[in-house]
Design a protein around this motif. Structure first.
Motif, PDB file in Angstrom:
ATOM      1  N   TYR A   1      -4.943  -9.811   3.985  1.00  0.00           N
ATOM      2  CA  TYR A   1      -6.354  -9.467   4.075  1.00  0.00           C
ATOM      3  C   TYR A   1      -7.171 -10.587   3.436  1.00  0.00           C
ATOM      4  CZ  TYR A   1      -5.238  -4.555   5.165  1.00  0.00           C
ATOM      5  OH  TYR A   1      -4.789  -3.396   5.756  1.00  0.00           O
TER       6      TYR A   1
ATOM      7  N   ARG B   1     -13.468  -6.320   2.545  1.00  0.00           N
ATOM      8  CA  ARG B   1     -12.133  -6.868   2.768  1.00  0.00           C
ATOM      9  C   ARG B   1     -11.707  -6.525   4.198  1.00  0.00           C
ATOM     10  NH1 ARG B   1      -7.938  -6.033  -2.089  1.00  0.00           N
ATOM     11  NH2 ARG B   1      -9.854  -6.694  -3.127  1.00  0.00           N
TER      12      ARG B   1
ATOM     13  N   TYR C   1      -5.537 -11.727   0.172  1.00  0.00           N
ATOM     14  CA  TYR C   1      -4.676 -10.782  -0.521  1.00  0.00           C
ATOM     15  C   TYR C   1      -3.475 -10.419   0.339  1.00  0.00           C
ATOM     16  CZ  TYR C   1      -8.801  -9.937  -3.441  1.00  0.00           C
ATOM     17  OH  TYR C   1      -9.885 -10.058  -4.289  1.00  0.00           O
TER      18      TYR C   1
ATOM     19  N   ALA D   1      -0.541  -7.568   0.990  1.00  0.00           N
ATOM     20  CA  ALA D   1      -0.486  -6.127   0.804  1.00  0.00           C
ATOM     21  C   ALA D   1       0.725  -5.539   1.502  1.00  0.00           C
ATOM     22  CB  ALA D   1      -1.755  -5.475   1.348  1.00  0.00           C
TER      23      ALA D   1
ATOM     24  N   VAL E   1      -2.795   0.847   2.968  1.00  0.00           N
ATOM     25  CA  VAL E   1      -2.244  -0.129   2.035  1.00  0.00           C
ATOM     26  C   VAL E   1      -1.550   0.592   0.888  1.00  0.00           C
ATOM     27  CG1 VAL E   1      -2.786  -1.955   0.395  1.00  0.00           C
ATOM     28  CG2 VAL E   1      -3.955  -1.881   2.616  1.00  0.00           C
TER      29      VAL E   1
ATOM     30  N   TRP F   1      -1.515  -4.006  -3.567  1.00  0.00           N
ATOM     31  CA  TRP F   1      -2.206  -5.277  -3.382  1.00  0.00           C
ATOM     32  C   TRP F   1      -1.662  -6.317  -4.350  1.00  0.00           C
ATOM     33  CZ3 TRP F   1      -5.581  -5.723   0.538  1.00  0.00           C
ATOM     34  CH2 TRP F   1      -6.244  -4.599   1.019  1.00  0.00           C
TER      35      TRP F   1
END
Length: 122
Positions: free
Chosen positions: A37, A45, A94, A96, A109, A112
């Motif tokens: 992401y 995001r 990021y 995830a 998700v 993270w």
């Protein structure tokens, strides 16, 4: 304990390339889909790319043909190769885990990473 550690973020000129990597704990990685992401300043995001445990991939329209997500199940890593970078690709990226090995809709998700900064200058 789930751990995701991203690396590879940097400052790059438009048109350049970067490769992001995410090292995951075995508990996080095994059997899970994984996603990348990004979050630009002042924006939500958004999903960039995702890959199932079996290697099926899904990409945001904005990065199709430029980014490639891959995973190494032996090393518990997921990577994002980013080519032909544009200033609008700037943001914090990021890693995830994605529940139920789902990469298509209503993504959930699980965990993270801490994020890695990508800045593309024009």
């Amino acid at each position: 304990q789930v751990q995701l550690v991203e690396s590879g973020g940097d400052l790059v000129q438009a048109g350049g390339s970067l490769r992001l990597s995410c090292a995951a704990s075995r508990s996080a990685f095994s059997g899970n889909a994984m996603g990348w992401y990004r979050q630009a300043p002042g924006k939500q995001r958004e999903l960039v790319a995702a890959i199932t445990s079996g290697g099926t991939t899904n990409y945001a329209d904005s990065v199709k043909g430029r980014f490639t997500i891959s995973r190494d199940n032996a090393k518990n890593t997921v990577s994002l190769q980013m080519n032909s970078l544009k200033p609008e690709d700037t943001g914090v990226y990021y890693c995830a885990t994605l529940r139920r090995n789902n990469i298509w809709s209503n993504l959930q998700v699980g965990s993270w990473g801490q994020g890695t900064q990508v800045t593309v200058s024009s």
